[in-house]
Design a protein around this motif. Structure first.
Motif, mmCIF file in Angstrom:
data_model
loop_
_atom_site.group_PDB
_atom_site.id
_atom_site.type_symbol
_atom_site.label_atom_id
_atom_site.label_comp_id
_atom_site.label_asym_id
_atom_site.label_seq_id
_atom_site.Cartn_x
_atom_site.Cartn_y
_atom_site.Cartn_z
ATOM 1 N N ILE A 142 0.842 -1.200 0.000
ATOM 2 C CA ILE A 142 0.000 0.000 0.000
ATOM 3 C C ILE A 142 0.877 1.251 0.000
ATOM 4 C CG2 ILE A 142 -1.644 1.349 1.381
ATOM 5 C CD1 ILE A 142 -3.080 -1.194 2.022
ATOM 6 N N ASP A 143 1.889 1.260 0.828
ATOM 7 C CA ASP A 143 2.790 2.428 0.880
ATOM 8 C C ASP A 143 3.509 2.621 -0.447
ATOM 9 O OD1 ASP A 143 2.066 2.940 3.415
ATOM 10 O OD2 ASP A 143 3.845 2.003 4.343
ATOM 11 N N GLU A 144 3.974 1.505 -1.002
ATOM 12 C CA GLU A 144 4.685 1.599 -2.289
ATOM 13 C C GLU A 144 3.750 2.097 -3.384
ATOM 14 O OE1 GLU A 144 7.784 1.449 -2.932
ATOM 15 O OE2 GLU A 144 8.422 0.752 -0.955
ATOM 16 N N ALA A 145 2.506 1.607 -3.370
ATOM 17 C CA ALA A 145 1.541 2.031 -4.390
ATOM 18 C C ALA A 145 1.247 3.525 -4.225
ATOM 19 C CB ALA A 145 0.253 1.223 -4.274
ATOM 20 N N ASN A 146 1.037 3.971 -3.011
ATOM 21 C CA ASN A 146 0.769 5.391 -2.778
ATOM 22 C C ASN A 146 1.929 6.251 -3.272
ATOM 23 O OD1 ASN A 146 -1.742 5.011 -1.717
ATOM 24 N ND2 ASN A 146 -1.040 4.916 0.408
ATOM 25 N N ARG A 147 3.135 5.788 -2.968
ATOM 26 C CA ARG A 147 4.320 6.537 -3.427
ATOM 27 C C ARG A 147 4.401 6.539 -4.951
ATOM 28 N NH1 ARG A 147 7.205 5.621 1.266
ATOM 29 N NH2 ARG A 147 7.691 3.463 0.766
ATOM 30 N N PHE A 148 4.113 5.382 -5.557
ATOM 31 C CA PHE A 148 4.149 5.289 -7.022
ATOM 32 C C PHE A 148 3.106 6.231 -7.646
ATOM 33 C CE2 PHE A 148 2.324 3.420 -10.888
ATOM 34 C CZ PHE A 148 3.438 3.374 -11.705
ATOM 35 N N TYR A 149 1.895 6.236 -7.072
ATOM 36 C CA TYR A 149 0.846 7.107 -7.636
ATOM 37 C C TYR A 149 1.260 8.581 -7.557
ATOM 38 C CZ TYR A 149 -2.285 3.031 -7.053
ATOM 39 O OH TYR A 149 -2.856 1.788 -7.104
ATOM 40 N N THR A 150 1.813 8.974 -6.396
ATOM 41 C CA THR A 150 2.111 10.408 -6.235
ATOM 42 C C THR A 150 3.419 10.813 -6.917
ATOM 43 O OG1 THR A 150 2.998 9.901 -4.064
ATOM 44 C CG2 THR A 150 0.791 10.802 -4.106
ATOM 45 N N GLU A 151 4.419 9.934 -6.859
ATOM 46 C CA GLU A 151 5.734 10.339 -7.398
ATOM 47 C C GLU A 151 5.890 10.054 -8.890
ATOM 48 O OE1 GLU A 151 8.667 8.248 -5.083
ATOM 49 O OE2 GLU A 151 8.040 9.248 -3.233
ATOM 50 N N VAL A 152 5.291 8.973 -9.367
ATOM 51 C CA VAL A 152 5.551 8.546 -10.761
ATOM 52 C C VAL A 152 4.317 8.723 -11.649
ATOM 53 C CG1 VAL A 152 6.311 6.626 -12.228
ATOM 54 C CG2 VAL A 152 7.213 6.841 -9.901
ATOM 55 N N LEU A 153 3.203 8.149 -11.224
ATOM 56 C CA LEU A 153 2.028 8.126 -12.101
ATOM 57 C C LEU A 153 1.450 9.527 -12.325
ATOM 58 C CD1 LEU A 153 0.082 6.430 -13.748
ATOM 59 C CD2 LEU A 153 -1.213 5.948 -11.657
ATOM 60 N N SER A 154 1.396 10.343 -11.268
ATOM 61 C CA SER A 154 0.836 11.695 -11.416
ATOM 62 C C SER A 154 1.629 12.508 -12.440
ATOM 63 C CB SER A 154 0.863 12.448 -10.082
ATOM 64 O OG SER A 154 0.073 11.764 -9.175
ATOM 65 N N LYS A 155 2.950 12.338 -12.380
ATOM 66 C CA LYS A 155 3.799 13.067 -13.338
ATOM 67 C C LYS A 155 3.534 12.547 -14.761
ATOM 68 C CE LYS A 155 8.703 13.685 -14.044
ATOM 69 N NZ LYS A 155 9.875 12.956 -13.655
ATOM 70 N N GLY A 200 -5.505 1.405 -0.463
ATOM 71 C CA GLY A 200 -4.578 2.468 -0.875
ATOM 72 C C GLY A 200 -5.331 3.735 -1.231
ATOM 73 N N VAL A 201 -4.607 4.784 -1.613
ATOM 74 C CA VAL A 201 -5.267 6.004 -2.079
ATOM 75 C C VAL A 201 -5.799 5.761 -3.485
ATOM 76 C CG1 VAL A 201 -3.954 7.660 -0.717
ATOM 77 C CG2 VAL A 201 -3.108 6.963 -2.963
ATOM 78 N N PRO A 202 -6.796 6.567 -3.917
ATOM 79 C CA PRO A 202 -7.321 6.360 -5.266
ATOM 80 C C PRO A 202 -6.246 6.578 -6.337
ATOM 81 C CG PRO A 202 -8.671 7.900 -3.995
ATOM 82 C CD PRO A 202 -7.445 7.632 -3.193
ATOM 83 N N VAL A 203 -6.359 5.814 -7.396
ATOM 84 C CA VAL A 203 -5.410 5.948 -8.516
ATOM 85 C C VAL A 203 -5.721 7.264 -9.248
ATOM 86 C CG1 VAL A 203 -4.494 4.763 -10.546
ATOM 87 C CG2 VAL A 203 -5.609 3.431 -8.753
ATOM 88 N N PRO A 204 -4.710 8.077 -9.538
ATOM 89 C CA PRO A 204 -4.988 9.369 -10.184
ATOM 90 C C PRO A 204 -5.259 9.261 -11.689
ATOM 91 C CG PRO A 204 -2.653 9.163 -9.807
ATOM 92 C CD PRO A 204 -3.280 7.912 -9.241
#
Ligand SMILES: N[C@@H](CCC(=O)N[C@@H](CS)C(=O)NCC(=O)O)C(=O)O
Length: 248
Positions: A142-155, A200-204
């Motif tokens: 969950i933490d890794e997914a949240n980090r991935f969504y905010t750091e990688v996917l959002s960009k 996890g947080v919602p996928v952006p």
């Protein structure tokens, strides 16, 4: 008739056979891959989108593996109208072959370059997802997914929204029709949306958050034969198998 696990006998790719394969969209195809998305899913999507006639070979991997060109799957067998069989290996090469055959690779070298650019950019995203989220220990996911969504996917999505706007926000990356770029990005985002850890947080990625990307997804899904493939029991099973295999 249930699909066979016997691999077809391959014909030498003579100039006559290649000329027939190059001009004809009336070939039929057999795909050898595992019952998962993996490296087989974009091949399936391309075959479905193109309206090609195709089936999956039944799997008997220990017997089939040594007979494949690199001892890995996917492998595609193309049966031409006159009965020749071409063997296609390496997922990226198969995808590009099908894209060229079915006019999904642009109309000139520059468009092809742009399509390749978007293709590889999406490949980078899915590799990062595989490493950081799919590959995470269950307790860290969950933490890794949240980090991935905010750091990688959002960009990724904000950069891609901009590129799509520059192409007129018409549901396509290049020109005015669906290409390999559109199919690759849609398949990449679909994989990320399929493998969401619970809690996890919602996928952006959504119609509201990423409207230009969503238009690309809708344009691909508007294709009748693609839509019917995605509704099929086999496609649903592949979704379920993929989630189960990676414990999502
Ligand atoms: N570079 C190859 C990699 C293929 C590959 O690694 N396939 C895996 C499944 S995703 C495989 O066949 N594994 C079974 C084995 O090695 O026996 C491609 O993109 O097609």
């Amino acid at each position: 008739m249930s699909p066979t696990s016997v691999l077809p006998t391959v014909t030498r790719a003579s100039s006559e056979v290649l000329a027939e394969a190059a001009k004809g969209t009336d070939s039929t195809f057999q795909l050898l891959y595992f019952p998962l998305h993996g490296r087989g899913e974009l091949v399936r999507n391309l075959l479905a989108y193109s309206g090609a006639q195709w089936e999956e070979l039944a799997l008997d991997w220990p017997a089939q593996k040594p007979k494949t060109p690199f001892q890995v799957a996917p492998v595609v067998y193309e049966h031409t109208a006159s009965g020749s069989v071409l063997q296609l290996a390496e997922s990226n090469a198969i995808e590009r072959y099908l894209a060229r055959k079915y006019n999904l690779i642009g109309s000139n070298i520059w468009e092809e370059n742009l399509i390749n650019q978007y293709y590889h950019n999406a490949e980078g995203l899915i590799q990062a997802f595989a490493l950081r989220v799919v590959g995470a220990a269950p307790e860290a996911r969950i933490d890794e997914a949240n980090r991935f969504y905010t750091e990688v996917l959002s960009k990724f999505v904000s950069i891609h929204e901009e590129h799509l706007k520059q192409n007129g926000d018409n549901g396509h990356y290049v020109g005015k029709s669906t290409t390999l770029a559109d199919l690759k990005v849609v398949q990449t985002l679909d994989r990320i949306l399929l493998l969401v850890p619970k809690g996890g947080v919602p996928v952006p990625v959504s119609k509201e958050l990423t409207p230009s990307l969503w238009k690309v997804k809708e344009a691909v899904e508007d294709n009748a034969s693609y839509a019917s493939w995605k509704k099929s029991q086999r496609s649903q099973d592949l979704n379920a198998n993929t989630r189960a295999r990676f414990q999502f």
